[in-house]
Design a protein around this motif. Structure first.
Motif: not given
Length: 257
Positions: A213-226
């Motif tokens: 990781l150099l620079r975070q641009v977006h929130a890291r996804k830690n959820h999914s959907y049903f």
């Protein structure tokens, strides 16, 4: 002034049901195997014919009591593509769809293809559409969306009216673009004649790791959907449809074979 005769007093309205905190919630922390049985119990009646067309290792079904549903399990490993099912029109009560939902899983070049862990098997089955090009001919995230919507068209064919479609998906960032996949699927399936009946958010219990990781641009996804959909009968507008129970099977209706 004349008197007005009054009838007997109306009985007071009594609210049904009972107070409880034991309800199915829309957000869960944990895994697919814990949440999926709750979704079935809420939306699919016992004894229903359920086609899981991306069955894979059967993780969803690990905690579903055997015999509660008539399960028709298939995927590309068994020779069945979710976009071309062997079932008759209107033969299925409920259908489960969980294809690879990240564009990295569908890249045609093995060197740049993602997919470790639970989706490794499905990645192998569906990568590049199994024939050298991405599903639907799209690239990157569009290939993911094409796969969902093509499978949705086939699901509409095999589901009977008011049948249930359960879709697993996850948002992603592709080519530096935020793709809200669950919104795109809801919109796309509405155009195909599906009513969005329910939504569940599944949060992974551990924190995802990131390499280099150099620079975070977006929130890291830690959820999914049903996502839970219901097939709206032809000729009825999706915008006016309301949630309803799956009606009993008509005598003589095909049973999913």
């Amino acid at each position: 002034m004349s008197e007005v005769a009054l009838g007997p007093p109306r009985p007071k309205r009594v609210q049904g049901g009972s107070a409880t905190a034991d309800v199915v919630l829309s957000a869960h922390g944990g895994g697919n195997a814990e949440l999926f049985p709750q979704i079935l119990a809420l939306h699919v009646p016992e004894g229903a014919v359920v086609a899981d067309v991306t069955y894979g290792q059967g993780v969803f079904w690990q905690r579903v009591p055997p015999g509660r549903y008539r399960l028709l399990a298939s995927d590309l490993a068994t020779g069945t593509d979710c976009r071309a099912l062997p079932h008759a029109d209107g033969a299925i009560d409920a259908l489960v769809l969980d294809p690879p939902y990240m564009e990295g899983l569908l890249r045609p070049k093995a060197g740049t293809r993602g997919g470790q862990g639970s989706h490794a098997g499905l990645r192998t089955y569906y990568a590049a559409g199994g024939g050298g090009e991405a599903p639907g001919g799209g690239r990157w995230h569009q290939a993911v969306l094409d796969l969902y919507l093509d499978a949705g068209r086939e699901a509409r064919r095999v589901l009977r009216d008011h049948g249930i479609l359960i879709v697993k998906c996850q948002d992603e960032v592709s080519a530096n673009r935020q793709e809200l996949t669950h919104v795109q699927i809801v919109t796309g399936l509405a155009e195909l004649g599906f009513y969005a009946r329910d939504l569940f958010v599944l949060v992974r219990p551990n924190r995802p790791g990131v390499a280099r990781l150099l620079r975070q641009v977006h929130a890291r996804k830690n959820h999914s959907y049903f996502l839970v959909f219901q097939k709206v009968p032809s000729g009825q507008p999706v915008s006016r449809y309301r949630t309803r129970d799956l009606p009993p099977r008509a005598p003589g209706l095909a049973d999913g074979g």
